[in-house]
Design an enzyme around this catalytic site. Structure first.
Site, PDB file in Angstrom:
ATOM      1  N   LYS A  33       0.817  -1.213   0.000  1.00  0.00           N
ATOM      2  CA  LYS A  33       0.000   0.000   0.000  1.00  0.00           C
ATOM      3  C   LYS A  33       0.855   1.268   0.000  1.00  0.00           C
ATOM      4  CE  LYS A  33      -0.729   0.262   5.012  1.00  0.00           C
ATOM      5  NZ  LYS A  33       0.028   1.485   5.251  1.00  0.00           N
ATOM      6  N   THR A  34       2.022   1.229   0.648  1.00  0.00           N
ATOM      7  CA  THR A  34       2.898   2.409   0.660  1.00  0.00           C
ATOM      8  C   THR A  34       3.362   2.743  -0.759  1.00  0.00           C
ATOM      9  OG1 THR A  34       3.648   1.818   2.878  1.00  0.00           O
ATOM     10  CG2 THR A  34       4.984   3.402   1.658  1.00  0.00           C
ATOM     11  N   ASP A 225      -3.557   7.616   4.794  1.00  0.00           N
ATOM     12  CA  ASP A 225      -3.074   6.265   5.066  1.00  0.00           C
ATOM     13  C   ASP A 225      -3.642   5.787   6.404  1.00  0.00           C
ATOM     14  OD1 ASP A 225      -1.667   3.926   4.847  1.00  0.00           O
ATOM     15  OD2 ASP A 225       0.277   4.780   5.375  1.00  0.00           O
ATOM     16  N   GLU A 226      -3.756   4.474   6.574  1.00  0.00           N
ATOM     17  CA  GLU A 226      -4.240   3.878   7.833  1.00  0.00           C
ATOM     18  C   GLU A 226      -5.583   4.495   8.255  1.00  0.00           C
ATOM     19  OE1 GLU A 226      -2.719   1.364   8.787  1.00  0.00           O
ATOM     20  OE2 GLU A 226      -0.557   1.557   8.479  1.00  0.00           O
ATOM     21  N   GLN A 256      -6.717  -4.498  10.485  1.00  0.00           N
ATOM     22  CA  GLN A 256      -5.612  -3.966  11.288  1.00  0.00           C
ATOM     23  C   GLN A 256      -6.036  -2.751  12.104  1.00  0.00           C
ATOM     24  OE1 GLN A 256      -1.572  -4.084   9.456  1.00  0.00           O
ATOM     25  NE2 GLN A 256      -2.661  -4.636   7.576  1.00  0.00           N
ATOM     26  N   ARG A 614       3.406  -9.464  10.872  1.00  0.00           N
ATOM     27  CA  ARG A 614       4.693  -8.751  10.860  1.00  0.00           C
ATOM     28  C   ARG A 614       5.809  -9.692  10.383  1.00  0.00           C
ATOM     29  NH1 ARG A 614       2.856  -4.844   9.741  1.00  0.00           N
ATOM     30  NH2 ARG A 614       0.920  -6.023   9.770  1.00  0.00           N
TER      31      ARG A 614
END
Length: 775
Positions: A33-34, A225-226, A256, A614
């Protein structure tokens, strides 16, 4: 630009190429996504969108810097500098500095961190004469923070009868007064806390339509973002700014969403399509980070949640090893296992410390882990502990610098007015505070006007106060002509801070001086770095804002080759080849305080999903049978989350626990049998004589009937009959593993065995306690 677009897969390319209109990108863990956000911004600029018209809101300042660096490599550094990119707090602090006068604040307002806010609240509680055991300053601060993030101002609080009644029922009827005093004192000190940066931005955009129009026209393209971690206050700011052009792109993953305790509202992402018309929805479902076993295991976990958006995360990576589950006896054993496992992986694969992360639900769990890592001489770094800028000596220097910029800053002044000691005692400070509240002025202004006010202080104290003010004003003159580094150097020397610390010749004192030196180095780096950035001068005010908004993960570690220890919340957005998730026990993870409702339990499950995803190559889950909590050894049982993972993705190092009866009454109530009162009975006629030592034949039978100990290892072990333990035989120990007996010495209860273990090295064990298995 085409070559960069070609790097994207079809799912990633689609949201990058859409220019206008509202859109949501549901991005699974490790799905890139980044990269999508970065390339989308670069593509907008490539298509002629002015970089000044783009606003990008990220999770951390560190993420913003990395994205800006990537964009600069595509479109050139000159244009990239013009982007408004950063966290909600940093971006809106910048806007508030431009517009502060409309709200009655100075443009150089101070940003109070959590510690500053809590100290001020503690002072207010004391001044009001309230019971500090009922009005606990940390709880009061937390409640005020939640009010602000829910847009409950002081006025709204007193108009809400339910809130007032709830505080009264909690035996805190004066909560509203504390809130009101706190807001007034912050305003008088020219200070905003973290929550104000959002609350005041909402006030600015709602009370001043011309300001809203200005920033709507400025930010024609907005990226968030997020998005699943936005709270109500952040949501309203984004809605207001994007309302005119509706060119908004939000990226996030409902799986998340783990910050409900901070006010994050998962409904912001779940209901995004209801907020805007003709929303385009994209899904990033290919995970590039983790192995198939990890991805599929994480999917099997999150599928148990009922509140979620539909998506199927998959990966083209190889299967990889299964997730290893290990049961240990105590938290000490858990720490030793993790340290040993890291050491073995390092030796086997030639890996540095930085490839490993240990994640836990609560900070208290780190102690046993740290002990084990130190004994193995494995370097580590704890994230989320006391950050560099929270150390006392650093906060002292920063308080002086804050006073230079904003002399109204009450907390900064109270911190350093008598440090280093200059004969201004607590009684004098109390008089100054009372006078400042009485005249509705800052303490600094009161000291400036001592000739007009009768504070009933002696001439010596008055002179010392005047000298303090003169010193601060001299620093303000220096600030007008010098950069932040030169001023900080002058402050450290002329205040006497360095001299004070030099008096302390202990290692701690020397470390404090080194910390101040590191602070000065950091300021110099900041000044140099800011020379390259548009619209900034490298001034002291800019540095102080940068520090106030820095998070623990924004800090430069200086040495990246360390095992990372952190809570799962802090691990969000990070990735490591090897991840150890420790403390997988009921009431610990999921937390016993987060199982009252389905929504709370689902948040805990999302937290576990974040932890597991992670890991890139290998994940370990550990739990114990007993753990010290609140100073008591308590029985533990495996977390339900382990059971929720599909068995095909797991490998157990120890057998799965079987049924174990838990008594309903405490056996201690029956007391001990007093054997001295028992009468000896005559032996039964014909009974064989008791042998002092079992015969070889008896031993052979006993080996086949060895008793299970306490169920801790799942293996048949014994320490009852050690006559067959002789030098040269191979044994196995539940903690140290396989080994060979080199020597037996002592008699009776003092018998000892000297054993060379393959992993644990040489150990001398007392046989009456050692649980050894002959192999």
């Amino acid at each position: 630009m085409e070559e960069y677009i070609a790097e994207l897969n079809d799912a990633q390319r689609a949201p990058v190429l859409q220019i206008d209109g509202p859109m949501i990108v549901i991005a699974g863990a490790g799905s890139g996504k980044t990269r999508v956000l970065t390339y989308r911004i670069a593509y907008l600029m490539h298509k002629g969108v002015d970089s000044f018209n783009i606003l990008s809101l990220t999770f951390t300042n560190k993420a913003a810097r990395e994205m800006k660096k990537r964009i600069a490599s595509i479109v050139g550094p000159s244009e990239a500098k013009n982007l408004w990119m950063g966290t909600f707090h940093s971006i809106f602090a910048k806007i508030l500095r431009f517009e502060a006068d409309k709200l009655g604040y100075p443009s150089n307002f101070t940003i109070y961190d959590t510690q500053d806010s809590q100290r001020l609240i503690a002072s207010i509680i004391k001044e009001m004469g309230l019971d500090k055991d009922i009005y606990k300053y940390k709880q009061v601060y937390s409640r005020i923070s939640s009010y602000k993030n829910s847009l409950i101002t002081v006025k709204a609080y007193f108009q809400n009868a339910d809130l007032v009644e709830a505080d009264a029922m909690a035996k805190r009827p004066r909560m509203g007064e504390i809130y009101e005093h706190y807001v007034d004192r912050c305003f008088k000190a020219g200070a905003m806390d973290f929550d104000d940066l959002l609350l005041k931005t909402n006030e600015l955009l709602n009370r001043f339509p011309e300001v809203l129009a200005k920033y709507q026209n400025r930010f024609r393209y907005i990226l968030v973002d997020e998005y699943q971690d936005t709270n109500h206050s952040q949501y309203l700011i984004v809605r207001a700014l994007s309302d005119k052009f509706q060119n908004i792109c939000v990226v996030g993953d409902d799986a998340q969403s783990i910050y409900a305790f901070r006010g994050a509202n998962i409904n912001n992402i779940l209901n995004f399509q209801k907020d805007y018309d003709n929303v385009q929805q994209y899904r990033l479902e290919q995970n590039y980070r983790s192995t198939k076993n990890i991805v599929e295991a994480a999917n099997s976990i999150i599928d148990k949640n009922k509140t979620k958006l539909d998506k199927v995360v998959w990966t083209a990576n190889n299967d990889g090893p299964k997730i290893i589950v290990n049961r240990l006896i105590t938290d000490g054993d858990e720490g030793r296992f993790v340290a040993s496992s890291i050491f073995e992986n390092q030796m086997q694969h030639q890996l540095g410390n930085g490839k490993f992360a240990i994640l836990y639900r609560t900070n208290a769990q780190s102690r046993a882990i740290e002990d084990a890592l130190r004994k193995r001489d494995i370097k580590y770094r704890i994230y989320g502990g006391l950050s560099f800028y929270q150390r006392k000596e650093i906060k002292d220097v920063l308080a002086y610098l804050r006073l230079v910029i904003n002399p109204k800053d009450e907390e900064a002044l109270k911190r350093v007015i008598n440090y280093p000691a200059r004969g201004i005692g607590g009684t004098t400070v109390d008089k100054l505070v009372v006078a400042a509240n009485h005249y509705d002025r800052s303490i600094f202004e009161v000291i400036e006007n001592l000739d007009r006010i009768n504070l009933k202080i002696n001439s010596g104290t008055k002179t010392r106060l005047e000298n303090f003010i003169t010193m601060i004003k001299s620093f303000q003159v220096t600030n007008e002509t010098s950069d932040a580094f030169i001023l900080a150097e002058v402050v450290a020397k002329k205040t006497g801070l360095l001299q004070e610390l030099k008096k302390d010749g202990t290692p701690e004192g020397i470390a404090r001086i080194e910390n101040i030196e590191e602070l000065l180095n950091g300021i110099r780096d900041f000044v140099e770095g800011q020379k390259e950035v548009a619209d900034v001068r490298g001034s002291l005010a800019e540095f102080l804002e940068d520090v106030a908004l820095a998070t623990d993960l924004d800090q430069d570690t200086g040495d990246d080759d360390r095992v990372a220890l952190m809570t799962i919340h802090l691990a969000k957005g990070l990735e490591f080849p090897y991840v150890y998730i420790v403390g997988m026990e009921e009431d610990l993870f999921p937390s016993g305080m987060s199982m009252n409702t389905r929504s709370e339990l689902e948040e805990e499950r999302r937290l576990f999903y974040v932890a597991l995803t992670r890991a890139e190559k290998q994940a370990y889950l550990t739990y114990t049978q007993s753990r010290y909590r609140w100073g008591k050894l308590v029985d533990a049982e495996p977390s339900r989350f382990i059971e929720e993972i599909d068995e095909q993705y797991l490998e157990y190092m120890t057998p799965v626990d079987g049924y174990r009866y838990k008594p309903l009454i405490d056996s201690d109530i029956f007391g001990e049998v007093d054997k001295s009162k028992l009468r000896l009975k005559k032996p039964v006629t014909g009974a064989p004589p008791l042998a002092h030592k079992p015969t070889e034949e008896q031993l052979r039978k006993l080996r086949k009937l060895r008793p299970v100990t306490d169920g801790t290892t799942g293996e048949n072990t014994t320490n009852l009959f050690d006559g067959d333990l002789i030098a040269g035989i191979a044994v196995e120990h539940m903690r140290f593993g396989r080994g060979k007996i080199l020597k037996i010495e002592g008699v009776g209860q003092d018998r000892k065995a000297e054993i060379l273990f393959e992993k644990g090295g040489m150990k001398k064990l007392l046989l009456r306690f050692a649980k050894l298995k002959i192999i």
